[in-house]
Design an enzyme around this catalytic site. Structure first.
Site, short mmCIF file in Angstrom:
data_model
loop_
_atom_site.label_atom_id
_atom_site.label_comp_id
_atom_site.label_asym_id
_atom_site.label_seq_id
_atom_site.Cartn_x
_atom_site.Cartn_y
_atom_site.Cartn_z
N THR A 78 -6.08 1.60 -6.82
CA THR A 78 -7.30 1.39 -6.03
C THR A 78 -8.34 2.44 -6.41
OG1 THR A 78 -6.22 0.32 -4.15
CG2 THR A 78 -8.26 1.50 -3.70
N HIS A 130 -12.90 -3.36 -0.10
CA HIS A 130 -12.03 -2.77 0.92
C HIS A 130 -12.28 -3.42 2.29
CE1 HIS A 130 -9.30 0.65 0.13
NE2 HIS A 130 -9.18 0.69 1.43
N SER A 154 0.83 -1.19 0.00
CA SER A 154 0.00 0.00 0.00
C SER A 154 0.87 1.25 0.00
CB SER A 154 -0.91 0.01 1.23
OG SER A 154 -1.54 1.27 1.38
N TYR A 158 -2.78 4.94 -3.93
CA TYR A 158 -3.86 5.90 -3.75
C TYR A 158 -3.41 7.20 -4.42
CZ TYR A 158 -5.81 2.79 -0.18
OH TYR A 158 -6.34 1.72 0.47
#
Length: 376
Positions: free
Chosen positions: A174, A251, A124, A148
């Protein structure tokens, strides 16, 4: 008495860990002992009423098996080949932000465990220690970078270029966080982890559309994964943009409340894809039987989020490896009892709809836990 060698000491530690964690629910129990209430709630919580979170488990629990018998299952292979690599299991340690809340090594520890056991790791972009440092921690691991969007086109291009330069096997975008959800477990306590770097640049994520997908495919030679697809309609648009991987995800029930469980979504995505893209999925997966169900329904890769966090909090890298060993054992036993010797032989004929036997919640895969001890 002669001192033990480092190899002998390591073997003793592994034996002690195996004896301490004979089941997956023991890993969850140890994680609960090690974590404060805020960090525990961060793992187990969802958004608002947590309905989507529960539906993830319900969707899995409402599938039964149709086993075949009198087949030679003396040799069983649970491995899979994905992104040009052979994995011991068709599993990815899914992208989770703020892993530093559960272990000081954060994503660097997780990627080392992924390499040691032989599964994929998805990093992430809101998790320490960062893209380059994680690559350095395990350069030979099968690594995927998840972004992101917190900036303009140059921001996106920079991250894709850095991921390619550092040997990431795929780039994941995402797309289900255009609006950040209300996670009431945290809000009610006024709790926010320092690692959740979401405040700055949220408007860029809200403005994200298919033009960015088109730009990435046109400008960069790296497999592109879109995470957060929840309808056949969007899957078809992704295919029109030559997306390589469709990642079915809600999610973990932490974004849209009252959504469908991931396994309820999967069949229509498989039907829409028709083999034109590979399919990943996450959402409530905790057991070997969960993995088998997803593969039989047409998924290629299963992401582990909460299970990853529990194992990391329980015993760091060794805990993650032990969790994967237990999952592998469950997968192999399930395959054998289904009369199947390899994952490629699974199909819908091994599945049947059934009523769930346990009310769904984040810990319902572990009925031996005394739930009164867990504020889930």
């Amino acid at each position: 008495m002669q001192d033990l060698t480092s190899e002998q000491q390591a073997a003793q530690r592994e034996a002690a860990l195996a004896a301490g964690f004979m089941t997956l629910h023991e890993i969850v129990a140890k994680a609960r002992q090690n974590l404060g209430q805020n960090e525990w709630d961060y793992i187990v919580g969802g958004t608002e009423s947590e309905t989507t979170l529960r539906r993830n488990r319900m969707a899995l629990d409402q599938i039964a098996f149709r086993p075949r018998v009198l087949r030679d299952v003396s040799t069983i292979d649970a491995s899979a080949e994905l992104l040009g690599r052979k994995l011991r299991l068709p599993v990815a340690l899914a992208p989770v932000g703020s892993l530093e809340c559960f272990h000081a090594g954060a994503a660097a520890t997780v990627v080392k465990a992924a390499k040691e056991f032989g599964v994929a790791h998805v990093l992430s972009s809101v998790c320490a220690p960062g893209l380059e440092q994680v690559a350095e921690a395990a350069p030979d691991a099968l690594r995927i970078f998840q972004l992101y969007v917190r900036g303009d086109d140059n921001f996106v291009d920079d991250h894709v270029s850095r991921a390619i330069a550092r040997g990431y096997a795929a780039f994941c975008l995402t797309v289900d966080t255009a609006i950040y959800s209300r996670r009431e477990r945290d809000l009610a306590k006024r709790f926010a982890t320092t690692g959740r770097r979401r405040a700055g640049g949220q408007t860029f994520q809200a403005a994200l559309d298919w033009r960015t997908v088109k730009r990435i495919k046109e400008r960069f030679a790296i497999p592109l994964m879109i995470k957060g697809i929840a309808t056949a309609e969007d899957a078809k648009i992704a295919l029109d943009h030559a997306v390589d991987w469709i990642y079915v995800s809600n999610h973990g029930g932490r974004q849209l409340d009252h959504g469908r469980g991931s396994m309820d979504v999967l069949p229509e995505i498989v039907e829409a894809a028709r083999g034109r893209a590979r399919i990943a999925i996450d959402g409530g997966f905790c057991r070997g039987t969960d993995i088998i169900k997803a593969i039989a329904l047409g998924a290629d890769l299963v992401g582990l989020g909460r299970m990853q966090c529990w194992a990391l909090a329980a015993a760091g890298q060794a805990g993650l490896v032990r969790m994967l060993e237990l999952l592998e054992d469950e997968v192999r036993r399930c395959l054998g009892l289904l009369g199947v010797t390899r994952l490629a032989d699974l199909d819908l004929s091994y599945l049947h709809p059934a009523a769930a036997t346990t009310p769904p919640h984040v810990l319902s895969a572990f009925p031996l836990l005394k739930l009164e001890d867990y504020r889930y």
